[in-house]
Every structure is written in C-alpha cells, then in structure tokens.
Design a protein around this motif. Structure first.
Motif, PDB file in Angstrom:
ATOM      1  N   THR A 109      30.635  47.285  47.957  1.00  0.00           N
ATOM      2  CA  THR A 109      31.977  47.057  47.414  1.00  0.00           C
ATOM      3  C   THR A 109      31.907  46.308  46.084  1.00  0.00           C
ATOM      4  O   THR A 109      32.572  46.683  45.119  1.00  0.00           O
ATOM      5  CB  THR A 109      32.834  46.253  48.416  1.00  0.00           C
ATOM      6  OG1 THR A 109      32.964  47.007  49.624  1.00  0.00           O
ATOM      7  CG2 THR A 109      34.215  45.956  47.860  1.00  0.00           C
ATOM      8  N   THR A 110      31.085  45.259  46.032  1.00  0.00           N
ATOM      9  CA  THR A 110      30.997  44.497  44.786  1.00  0.00           C
ATOM     10  C   THR A 110      30.328  45.315  43.690  1.00  0.00           C
ATOM     11  O   THR A 110      30.702  45.215  42.522  1.00  0.00           O
ATOM     12  CB  THR A 110      30.269  43.146  44.967  1.00  0.00           C
ATOM     13  OG1 THR A 110      28.965  43.362  45.475  1.00  0.00           O
ATOM     14  CG2 THR A 110      31.055  42.226  45.889  1.00  0.00           C
ATOM     15  N   PHE A 113      32.961  47.606  42.360  1.00  0.00           N
ATOM     16  CA  PHE A 113      33.899  46.800  41.573  1.00  0.00           C
ATOM     17  C   PHE A 113      33.301  46.459  40.212  1.00  0.00           C
ATOM     18  O   PHE A 113      33.940  46.637  39.168  1.00  0.00           O
ATOM     19  CB  PHE A 113      34.259  45.521  42.343  1.00  0.00           C
ATOM     20  CG  PHE A 113      35.120  44.576  41.559  1.00  0.00           C
ATOM     21  CD1 PHE A 113      36.489  44.759  41.478  1.00  0.00           C
ATOM     22  CD2 PHE A 113      34.558  43.494  40.895  1.00  0.00           C
ATOM     23  CE1 PHE A 113      37.286  43.885  40.745  1.00  0.00           C
ATOM     24  CE2 PHE A 113      35.338  42.616  40.163  1.00  0.00           C
ATOM     25  CZ  PHE A 113      36.713  42.819  40.092  1.00  0.00           C
ATOM     26  N   LYS A 117      34.678  47.687  36.546  1.00  0.00           N
ATOM     27  CA  LYS A 117      35.152  46.660  35.604  1.00  0.00           C
ATOM     28  C   LYS A 117      34.150  46.377  34.488  1.00  0.00           C
ATOM     29  O   LYS A 117      34.394  45.526  33.645  1.00  0.00           O
ATOM     30  CB  LYS A 117      35.455  45.355  36.347  1.00  0.00           C
ATOM     31  CG  LYS A 117      36.486  45.482  37.435  1.00  0.00           C
ATOM     32  CD  LYS A 117      37.837  45.801  36.879  1.00  0.00           C
ATOM     33  CE  LYS A 117      38.866  45.870  37.990  1.00  0.00           C
ATOM     34  NZ  LYS A 117      40.170  46.247  37.527  1.00  0.00           N
ATOM     35  N   LYS A 132      34.815  39.225  41.572  1.00  0.00           N
ATOM     36  CA  LYS A 132      33.781  39.952  42.317  1.00  0.00           C
ATOM     37  C   LYS A 132      33.718  39.455  43.752  1.00  0.00           C
ATOM     38  O   LYS A 132      33.641  40.244  44.694  1.00  0.00           O
ATOM     39  CB  LYS A 132      32.431  39.774  41.624  1.00  0.00           C
ATOM     40  CG  LYS A 132      31.264  40.339  42.403  1.00  0.00           C
ATOM     41  CD  LYS A 132      30.234  39.266  42.597  1.00  0.00           C
ATOM     42  CE  LYS A 132      29.004  39.813  43.302  1.00  0.00           C
ATOM     43  NZ  LYS A 132      28.170  38.779  43.840  1.00  0.00           N
ATOM     44  N   ALA A 135      36.727  40.784  45.647  1.00  0.00           N
ATOM     45  CA  ALA A 135      36.547  42.211  45.939  1.00  0.00           C
ATOM     46  C   ALA A 135      35.580  42.401  47.111  1.00  0.00           C
ATOM     47  O   ALA A 135      35.815  43.244  47.988  1.00  0.00           O
ATOM     48  CB  ALA A 135      36.041  42.952  44.706  1.00  0.00           C
ATOM     49  N   GLU A 138      37.318  41.361  50.384  1.00  0.00           N
ATOM     50  CA  GLU A 138      38.267  42.411  50.764  1.00  0.00           C
ATOM     51  C   GLU A 138      37.517  43.596  51.375  1.00  0.00           C
ATOM     52  O   GLU A 138      37.956  44.169  52.377  1.00  0.00           O
ATOM     53  CB  GLU A 138      39.075  42.862  49.546  1.00  0.00           C
ATOM     54  CG  GLU A 138      40.076  41.837  49.087  1.00  0.00           C
ATOM     55  CD  GLU A 138      40.708  42.164  47.738  1.00  0.00           C
ATOM     56  OE1 GLU A 138      40.132  42.965  46.961  1.00  0.00           O
ATOM     57  OE2 GLU A 138      41.793  41.614  47.460  1.00  0.00           O
TER      58      GLU A 138
END
Length: 184
Positions: A109-110, A113, A117, A132, A135, A138
């Motif tokens: 996930t990171t 992300f 970005k 980060k 994210a 989450e």
C-alpha cells in the motif's frame, strides 16, 4: 506451518485471483536487481495493491507478491522502509501469520502511494512521512477487514478499536500521535 484461518476459497474467488495474477504477469516485465524503478514496475505495484485490498493473503502468497517483496528490497531509487504504523502493529497488536499478511499489505500500500505521489524517500519530508504512514495504516485496516470477513477468528481487539477511530474520522490524528520509530 500455520496459516490465517480464512477457509477455502470459492471457485469464483479462485478464478478472480488467477485472472489478477495473469494480468499482473502480462502487464509487466521483471525488474533488474538494484536498478531504478520503471513505469512498468509502478503499474505492477499499483495493480498489486488494488488486488491485495480484495485478497491480501492470496496476493502475498502469489508469484507477484514474491516479486514485489524482492523488488521493494532491491529497487535503488525508492525507500519503502518501516514506519511508526508498522511499529504499532508489530508491537504486540498482531501476531504470527496475521502480522505477516498485514505487514505485506502495509508495504504494498505504501509503495503504491509513494509511486502515485512521486515520493521516493518519505523520510526527507515529515509531511510525506506522515502521509505515507497514514496510507499504510489505511491499507492494513482494509486487509484486516477482508481477513476478518473471511474468518472472524482473525479478529484483534486493538485493530477493531482502530477501525472505530477511523470510522469516527480520527485516524489521521491517531497516526500522528503514534510514538516514533525506535532508533536503531
């Protein structure tokens, strides 16, 4: 060897997982060890993170999951190291196989992300690092919810409490107040 108790996947779920794996394999080429990330790598990571939101254990166990773990360690121009969110759930919140799946999901996930970005090293900017970390937390909550839906025995009270905080809109404040990573 113990595994997270998720039950047997349905034929439909098996077919979905197979389709995701094939699309990920067809969509990208192997990344050279130690080199910079390519556009194909980024696309693979984003697709992998989306697939992991639906079935984190299957994705982690797949060839694509193994590719990602090696790639995240070897890629030369991105830093996907641990953060205080990882430290929080490693510090007695999740254990064993559940911890491994949540750690994988947090990392994928990171990475997705950061790719989206264009954040190569979030440690260089505290705002990037906070974003980060949020994210990643989450992401691990999404993975946890899937795993608990498949088998309620995967339930962990502290993560349930964190979901309640998220549902009340307080996740960003909770993450910001987490203790920092310990010094090495």
């Amino acid at each position: 060897m113990s595994f997270i108790r998720i039950g047997f996947p349905s034929l439909q779920q098996f077919c979905v997982n197979a389709l995701v794996a094939v699309s990920l394999l067809v969509g990208g080429v192997a990344h050279a060890e130690g080199g910079p990330a390519t556009a194909q790598d980024g696309e693979r990571v984003i697709k992998l993170a989306a697939a992991a939101d639906k079935d984190p254990l299957a994705v982690m166990s797949s060839a694509e999951g193994r590719w990602f773990q090696k790639w995240a360690d070897d890629v030369s121009d991105y830093q996907f190291g641990p953060d205080k969110g990882v430290f929080w759930f490693h510090n007695g919140v999740a254990k064993g196989d559940l911890m491994r799946v949540l750690r994988f999901h947090h990392t994928v996930t990171t990475a997705a992300f950061q790719w989206q970005k264009k954040i190569k090293d979030p440690r260089l900017n505290p705002a990037d690092d906070d974003a980060k970390t949020l994210a990643g937390v989450e992401g691990l909550l999404r993975a946890y919810e899937v795993l608990v839906a498949k088998n309620p025995e995967n339930r962990v009270a502290k993560i349930d409490d964190l979901i309640a905080i998220r549902n009340k809109g307080g996740l960003a404040d909770f993450v910001k107040a987490m203790p920092p990573m310990p010094s090495r």
